[in-house]
Design an enzyme around this catalytic site. Structure first.
Site, PDB file in Angstrom:
ATOM      1  N   GLU A  75       1.448  39.068  37.565  1.00  0.00           N
ATOM      2  CA  GLU A  75       1.592  40.241  36.682  1.00  0.00           C
ATOM      3  C   GLU A  75       1.100  39.805  35.314  1.00  0.00           C
ATOM      4  O   GLU A  75       1.773  39.027  34.627  1.00  0.00           O
ATOM      5  CB  GLU A  75       3.045  40.710  36.637  1.00  0.00           C
ATOM      6  CG  GLU A  75       3.444  41.355  37.959  1.00  0.00           C
ATOM      7  CD  GLU A  75       4.890  41.822  37.995  1.00  0.00           C
ATOM      8  OE1 GLU A  75       5.355  42.145  39.092  1.00  0.00           O
ATOM      9  OE2 GLU A  75       5.531  41.854  36.936  1.00  0.00           O
ATOM     10  N   GLU A  84      -6.088  42.298  24.572  1.00  0.00           N
ATOM     11  CA  GLU A  84      -4.653  42.526  24.444  1.00  0.00           C
ATOM     12  C   GLU A  84      -4.144  41.819  23.193  1.00  0.00           C
ATOM     13  O   GLU A  84      -4.281  40.601  23.067  1.00  0.00           O
ATOM     14  CB  GLU A  84      -3.926  41.960  25.679  1.00  0.00           C
ATOM     15  CG  GLU A  84      -2.438  42.211  25.640  1.00  0.00           C
ATOM     16  CD  GLU A  84      -1.705  41.524  26.777  1.00  0.00           C
ATOM     17  OE1 GLU A  84      -1.930  40.320  26.995  1.00  0.00           O
ATOM     18  OE2 GLU A  84      -0.897  42.187  27.439  1.00  0.00           O
ATOM     19  N   CYS A 137       3.864  44.209  28.481  1.00  0.00           N
ATOM     20  CA  CYS A 137       2.606  44.243  29.232  1.00  0.00           C
ATOM     21  C   CYS A 137       2.087  45.667  29.347  1.00  0.00           C
ATOM     22  O   CYS A 137       0.893  45.914  29.324  1.00  0.00           O
ATOM     23  CB  CYS A 137       2.829  43.657  30.614  1.00  0.00           C
ATOM     24  SG  CYS A 137       4.126  44.478  31.541  1.00  0.00           S
ATOM     25  N   LYS A 180      10.837  28.423  35.920  1.00  0.00           N
ATOM     26  CA  LYS A 180      10.406  27.792  34.666  1.00  0.00           C
ATOM     27  C   LYS A 180      10.275  28.911  33.640  1.00  0.00           C
ATOM     28  O   LYS A 180       9.283  29.642  33.613  1.00  0.00           O
ATOM     29  CB  LYS A 180       9.058  27.091  34.886  1.00  0.00           C
ATOM     30  CG  LYS A 180       8.780  25.898  33.986  1.00  0.00           C
ATOM     31  CD  LYS A 180       8.718  26.195  32.509  1.00  0.00           C
ATOM     32  CE  LYS A 180       7.428  26.856  32.075  1.00  0.00           C
ATOM     33  NZ  LYS A 180       7.492  27.339  30.669  1.00  0.00           N
TER      34      LYS A 180
HETATM   35  P1  NAD Z   1       1.775  32.878  28.779  1.00  0.00           P
HETATM   36  O1  NAD Z   1       0.787  33.119  29.842  1.00  0.00           O
HETATM   37  O2  NAD Z   1       1.375  32.091  27.587  1.00  0.00           O
HETATM   38  O3  NAD Z   1       3.071  32.129  29.356  1.00  0.00           O
HETATM   39  C1  NAD Z   1       3.808  32.636  30.433  1.00  0.00           C
HETATM   40  C2  NAD Z   1       4.491  31.497  31.155  1.00  0.00           C
HETATM   41  O4  NAD Z   1       3.500  30.651  31.721  1.00  0.00           O
HETATM   42  C3  NAD Z   1       5.345  30.610  30.257  1.00  0.00           C
HETATM   43  O5  NAD Z   1       6.514  30.241  30.939  1.00  0.00           O
HETATM   44  C4  NAD Z   1       4.451  29.408  30.042  1.00  0.00           C
HETATM   45  O6  NAD Z   1       5.167  28.218  29.769  1.00  0.00           O
HETATM   46  C5  NAD Z   1       3.764  29.315  31.388  1.00  0.00           C
HETATM   47  N1  NAD Z   1       2.484  28.584  31.395  1.00  0.00           N
HETATM   48  C6  NAD Z   1       1.573  28.482  30.401  1.00  0.00           C
HETATM   49  N2  NAD Z   1       0.518  27.720  30.807  1.00  0.00           N
HETATM   50  C7  NAD Z   1       0.778  27.347  32.084  1.00  0.00           C
HETATM   51  C8  NAD Z   1       0.074  26.577  33.035  1.00  0.00           C
HETATM   52  N3  NAD Z   1      -1.117  26.027  32.774  1.00  0.00           N
HETATM   53  N4  NAD Z   1       0.628  26.395  34.255  1.00  0.00           N
HETATM   54  C9  NAD Z   1       1.814  26.956  34.562  1.00  0.00           C
HETATM   55  N5  NAD Z   1       2.544  27.687  33.686  1.00  0.00           N
HETATM   56  C10 NAD Z   1       2.019  27.890  32.459  1.00  0.00           C
HETATM   57  O7  NAD Z   1       2.305  34.312  28.390  1.00  0.00           O
HETATM   58  P2  NAD Z   1       3.300  34.704  27.234  1.00  0.00           P
HETATM   59  O8  NAD Z   1       2.583  34.590  25.935  1.00  0.00           O
HETATM   60  O9  NAD Z   1       4.601  33.975  27.427  1.00  0.00           O
HETATM   61  O10 NAD Z   1       3.563  36.248  27.594  1.00  0.00           O
HETATM   62  C11 NAD Z   1       2.707  37.243  27.192  1.00  0.00           C
HETATM   63  C12 NAD Z   1       1.792  37.681  28.319  1.00  0.00           C
HETATM   64  O11 NAD Z   1       2.531  38.058  29.466  1.00  0.00           O
HETATM   65  C13 NAD Z   1       0.991  38.921  27.924  1.00  0.00           C
HETATM   66  O12 NAD Z   1      -0.346  38.758  28.307  1.00  0.00           O
HETATM   67  C14 NAD Z   1       1.643  40.026  28.729  1.00  0.00           C
HETATM   68  O13 NAD Z   1       0.822  41.139  28.993  1.00  0.00           O
HETATM   69  C15 NAD Z   1       2.034  39.295  29.967  1.00  0.00           C
HETATM   70  N6  NAD Z   1       3.070  40.042  30.690  1.00  0.00           N
HETATM   71  C16 NAD Z   1       2.700  40.742  31.809  1.00  0.00           C
HETATM   72  C17 NAD Z   1       3.645  41.518  32.494  1.00  0.00           C
HETATM   73  C18 NAD Z   1       3.254  42.341  33.698  1.00  0.00           C
HETATM   74  O14 NAD Z   1       4.138  42.796  34.402  1.00  0.00           O
HETATM   75  N7  NAD Z   1       1.975  42.540  33.975  1.00  0.00           N
HETATM   76  C19 NAD Z   1       4.961  41.570  32.030  1.00  0.00           C
HETATM   77  C20 NAD Z   1       5.285  40.852  30.875  1.00  0.00           C
HETATM   78  C21 NAD Z   1       4.337  40.085  30.220  1.00  0.00           C
END
Ligand code: NAD
Length: 518
Positions: free
Chosen positions: A275, A411, A309, A200
């Site tokens: 992550e 963040e 991240c 997804k």
């Molecule tokens: P997000 O958490 O809003 O969304 C990530 C994914 O989760 C999307 O596909 C979204 O549709 C899905 N999602 C959202 N709510 C959900 C739920 N209730 N159930 C299941 N899936 C759900 O994150 P974002 O804004 O897309 O990305 C930014 C974040 O990702 C930042 O916090 C960043 O630090 C983190 N990130 C971490 C790493 C790492 O390796 N630690 C790498 C890249 C990004």
């Protein structure tokens, strides 16, 4: 607009954009489909959502909006395909994953153009995306033969040995910041383990995931082994985390979302790998190679617009060099080429979405209200170089930040660096660890003893000494505290995607305890 600067550049930018849109139109024809059981399909109820350009707000494409029924169809396909895929000889699995990697490399330009159109990240970064994704597939392909291997432990009476089996269909949920690379980082080890996948992708960046699914099929991956369902997190993502066919969730995204997913997946006792977010400190001592430190600090917060991240978003700098170091950083930040992501000259493009721009600028306003000082950057005013509808935020540096301020603790996920001085090693360590996050810590010092001493005290999953992030795929990647659960890379990935079984065999006539025998 930057296109106006030079006719040759303008022609190149226009050609790139046209090519990207042509690719999108071919892929989306006219609605970007799901990939379920090897077939491209629309949502069962026909719903869709629109995907807009971060550069100028233009409609890029319409995408199928998946719901519970689409997830169910995909998880059933993944479940059926698992029976066959897990039995594939490791060598054949290896071959097909290499074939997939070959095709990613062959499609590198298309992947770069789609990723740039979707995310606003400049071509100078997205052109490396396919190569990096292919590396992920090749690395884990070469480990296919060892995936099931275990360890052995012997005693005078017993031999124990372990073996690993793929856990089953995996749900992979990924974010929008590096959508293609992060998808391959989850999908490659899962497939190499013998698991099948329902992916997804993030709703703000669906394009490259659709191409990845298509390329995987063309490379010979059997139907149902990799399924892609588009949609929003609160619906398609939620359904995936609750689906009984799915045995584990590999998630990359925000910390709050991770907590939701853990709760959603709890009733079905799914294994989770997270992550999550970070607020990674960069500590610069006065004895560091400051030229290299300026390069690395600038790169790790402003490349990819700070939407990474591992961004080094919290600079802790020794008091004696604070002013000169900040001055050098400000000069560099002001020189960064911000503009059209389709230009080969651009170093930073627009933020991904209007909501992200609002979030970043509101953090900045609150930091100012709390007493911090903006040295450079922010929303540009009347800049004729930049498109009016783009989500522009110039690289920002904020000084006078104390560790209690919101801007130092949360963040931001944007091109915004906060600076706090420290007086000695003890204070540097204490400030570095004073965070709910524990993803990366960057350290700049020429003092070898201090480097090792601090490295063992940092509360971070990854410590980088005198370097920006430099990935070796065999090493563990992941965070402590609110930055994640689990590690990826090398054998750590297989531990997540596989079940371990222990077999204990008596090797002689050891004493068996007797009860009920007089
Ligand atoms: P997000 O958490 O809003 O969304 C990530 C994914 O989760 C999307 O596909 C979204 O549709 C899905 N999602 C959202 N709510 C959900 C739920 N209730 N159930 C299941 N899936 C759900 O994150 P974002 O804004 O897309 O990305 C930014 C974040 O990702 C930042 O916090 C960043 O630090 C983190 N990130 C971490 C790493 C790492 O390796 N630690 C790498 C890249 C990004």
């Amino acid at each position: 607009m930057i296109e106006k600067q030079s006719p040759a550049l303008a022609t190149k930018i226009l050609a790139n954009r046209r090519e990207a849109q042509a690719l999108i139109n071919t892929l989306a024809k006219p609605i970007l489909p799901h990939l379920i059981n090897g077939e491209e399909c629309q949502s069962s109820d026909g719903r869709t959502f629109d995907n807009f350009s971060p550069y100028d707000g233009a409609l890029l494409n319409t995408t199928a909006l998946g719901g519970k029924r689409d997830i169910k169809a995909a998880s059933s396909a993944a479940s059926a395909a698992f029976k066959g895929w897990r039995e594939w000889p490791a060598g054949e699995r290896q071959d097909v994953l290499h074939a997939l990697a070959d095709r990613l490399e062959a499609n590198a330009e298309a992947i770069a153009l789609l990723e740039t159109a979707d995310t606003g990240q400049p071509l100078r970064f997205t052109t490396k995306t396919a190569v990096r994704g292919a590396e992920n597939f090749r690395y884990f392909a070469d480990l296919c033969n060892q995936a099931t291997d275990g360890r052995s432990y012997s005693s005078p009476t017993h031999l124990n040995y372990t073996m690993r089996d793929p856990i089953g269909p995996i749900g992979a949920i990924t974010p929008w910041n590096m959508p293609f690379m992060l998808a391959t980082w989850k999908i490659a080890p899962a497939l190499a383990s013998g698991c099948t996948v329902v992916h997804k992708p993030a709703e703000w960046s669906p394009l490259s995931a659709a191409l990845l699914g298509k390329i995987a099929l063309e490379a010979g991956l059997p139907a149902g082994v990799l399924n892609v369902v588009h949609g929003v997190g609160e619906e398609a993502g939620l359904a995936l985390t609750q689906d009984p066919n799915i045995k584990a969730i590999a998630f990359v995204g925000g910390t709050t979302t991770g907590a939701h997913i853990m709760a959603q997946a709890a009733p079905s006792l799914k294994r989770v790998h997270f992550e999550l977010g970070g607020k990674s400190p960069v500590i610069v001592f006065s004895d560091a190679d400051l030229d290299r430190a300026v390069d690395a600090v600038t790169f790790m917060i402003f490349s990819l617009n700070g939407q990474r991240c591992n961004a080094g978003s919290r600079l802790l700098v020794e008091h004696s060099i604070h002013d000169q170091f900040v001055e050098r950083l400000v000069q560099r930040a002001k020189s960064i080429q911000v503009g059209n992501p389709f230009s080969p000259a651009t170093e930073i493009g627009p933020l991904i979405h209007a909501r992200q721009l609002t979030k970043v600028s509101e953090y900045c306003e609150r930091a100012k209200a709390a007493g911090a000082t903006v040295q450079c950057g922010g929303i540009p005013k009347n800049n004729p170089e930049l498109s009016t509808q783009g989500h522009w935020f110039m690289p920002m540096i904020i000084t006078g930040v104390t560790s209690g301020m919101e801007i130092s603790r949360e963040e931001v996920f944007g091109p915004l660096l906060v600076v706090t001085p420290f007086k000695d090693e003890a204070e540097a360590l204490s400030l570095a660890n004073d965070s709910r996050y524990g993803l990366s810590t960057y350290l700049w010092t020429e003092n070898v003893g201090r480097a090792h001493r601090l490295a063992r005290s940092f509360q971070a999953g990854m410590v980088w000494v005198n370097t920006e992030i430099a990935r070796n795929l065999a090493t563990p990647f992941g965070g402590m505290k609110d930055s994640g659960i689990g590690r990826d890379g090398g054998d750590w990935s297989f531990d997540f995607y596989m079940e371990t079984r222990n077999v204990c065999v008596a090797i002689g006539n050891h004493h068996v305890p007797k009860i009920g025998k007089a």
